[in-house]
Design a protein around this motif. Sequence first.
Motif, mmCIF file in Angstrom:
data_model
loop_
_atom_site.group_PDB
_atom_site.id
_atom_site.type_symbol
_atom_site.label_atom_id
_atom_site.label_comp_id
_atom_site.label_asym_id
_atom_site.label_seq_id
_atom_site.Cartn_x
_atom_site.Cartn_y
_atom_site.Cartn_z
ATOM 1 N N ASN A 97 75.405 79.606 -99.998
ATOM 2 C CA ASN A 97 74.754 78.540 -100.756
ATOM 3 C C ASN A 97 73.230 78.530 -100.564
ATOM 4 O O ASN A 97 72.686 79.244 -99.718
ATOM 5 C CB ASN A 97 75.402 77.171 -100.481
ATOM 6 C CG ASN A 97 75.096 76.634 -99.092
ATOM 7 O OD1 ASN A 97 74.107 76.998 -98.479
ATOM 8 N ND2 ASN A 97 75.956 75.764 -98.605
ATOM 9 N N GLN A 140 70.721 71.593 -106.505
ATOM 10 C CA GLN A 140 71.413 72.888 -106.389
ATOM 11 C C GLN A 140 71.656 73.295 -104.933
ATOM 12 O O GLN A 140 72.086 74.422 -104.677
ATOM 13 C CB GLN A 140 70.577 74.010 -107.045
ATOM 14 C CG GLN A 140 69.710 73.593 -108.193
ATOM 15 C CD GLN A 140 70.498 73.361 -109.465
ATOM 16 O OE1 GLN A 140 71.564 73.947 -109.634
ATOM 17 N NE2 GLN A 140 70.000 72.508 -110.331
ATOM 18 N N LYS A 143 74.947 74.854 -104.158
ATOM 19 C CA LYS A 143 75.420 75.859 -105.109
ATOM 20 C C LYS A 143 75.324 77.251 -104.488
ATOM 21 O O LYS A 143 74.445 77.499 -103.673
ATOM 22 C CB LYS A 143 74.525 75.815 -106.350
ATOM 23 C CG LYS A 143 75.265 75.478 -107.611
ATOM 24 C CD LYS A 143 74.380 75.708 -108.813
ATOM 25 C CE LYS A 143 75.026 75.114 -110.040
ATOM 26 N NZ LYS A 143 74.159 75.145 -111.200
ATOM 27 N N ARG A 144 76.227 78.142 -104.901
ATOM 28 C CA ARG A 144 76.087 79.534 -104.478
ATOM 29 C C ARG A 144 74.842 80.127 -105.114
ATOM 30 O O ARG A 144 74.552 79.881 -106.280
ATOM 31 C CB ARG A 144 77.300 80.348 -104.941
ATOM 32 C CG ARG A 144 78.505 80.232 -104.053
ATOM 33 C CD ARG A 144 79.703 80.820 -104.755
ATOM 34 N NE ARG A 144 79.492 82.232 -105.112
ATOM 35 C CZ ARG A 144 80.391 83.184 -104.890
ATOM 36 N NH1 ARG A 144 81.535 82.900 -104.303
ATOM 37 N NH2 ARG A 144 80.153 84.421 -105.267
ATOM 38 N N GLU A 147 74.882 81.728 -108.536
ATOM 39 C CA GLU A 147 75.103 80.904 -109.725
ATOM 40 C C GLU A 147 73.784 80.396 -110.317
ATOM 41 O O GLU A 147 73.780 79.679 -111.311
ATOM 42 C CB GLU A 147 76.008 79.719 -109.389
ATOM 43 C CG GLU A 147 77.449 80.143 -109.156
ATOM 44 C CD GLU A 147 78.318 79.023 -108.598
ATOM 45 O OE1 GLU A 147 77.836 77.879 -108.487
ATOM 46 O OE2 GLU A 147 79.472 79.319 -108.265
#
Length: 239
Positions: A97, A140, A143-144, A147
Amino acid sequence: KPLLSIKNLVKVYGKETRALNGITLDFFPGEFIVIIGPSGAGKSTFIRSINRLVDPTKGEIIFDGQHMEKLSGRKLRKERSKIGMIFQHYNLVGRTNVIKNVLHGQLSNIPLYKSLLGLYHHEDKKEAVELLKKVGLEDQIYKRADELSGGQMQRVGICRAILQRPKLLLADEPIASLDPLSANIVMQQLHTISQEKKLTCIVNLHQVDYAKKYATRIIEIKKGLVVFDGAPSQLTDSI
Ligand code: ADP
Ligand code: ADP
């Protein structure tokens, strides 16, 4: 007093590719330097020689009082940790992430077992979140990385380099893979954060317009030689 002094730097790849032909330059605290020049001019080799991602053939690299070209092992790692690096292809860990990617830059400064357990310093986590807010990525954080859009990835790259609390920031074609809109945001944020943290920043670009917009000093390299070194206003239109 310069933060970084380069003296007669030469790099020959293999037997005859002379990427750098004797470069001598001083870089001073707080400068935002953009290096321009055609593809193959030696810009990337120059920037990578500073933190020894590339080993120079000849010459001196005096950073923060240390001869980088003579260092190896632990001493080299110590000096390198004072130099943040931003890459064209971001070099993020895709499956991990965003915040862990930002904290990743600090790995060299904390014991390995702690980083493996994800035991980052509280202050580092706090600052990572603050930096991510500053570049507009507060939504974000978990988030990975894979992505994200290219522009977002590079903004993570900036945060990672800054969290390292470097004295010098190197950016090797940071916007070459981005669309114009994202490129402008990345350049603007890189510029703003560097000024705020009073960092010395050396950026490779092939876009002269961005160099003129953000640099305090422009250096043009051609065939491994410096052919221009001055204020953006001194740069003629012939380039
Ligand atoms: P720029 O960043 O200005 O495009 P580079 O520093 O990447 O220039 O390249 C300068 C010259 O060195 C080019 O001729 C390039 O092909 C060559 N070069 C760069 N990296 C290597 C390498 N790892 N091995 C051999 N030649 C290289
Ligand atoms: P990036 O800038 O995204 O890291 P590059 O396309 O500049 O990627 O180069 C990828 C790798 O290939 C680098 O390690 C570079 O040093 C090397 N390289 C570049 N030009 C040459 C060349 N002419 N011969 C051999 N290796 C090269």
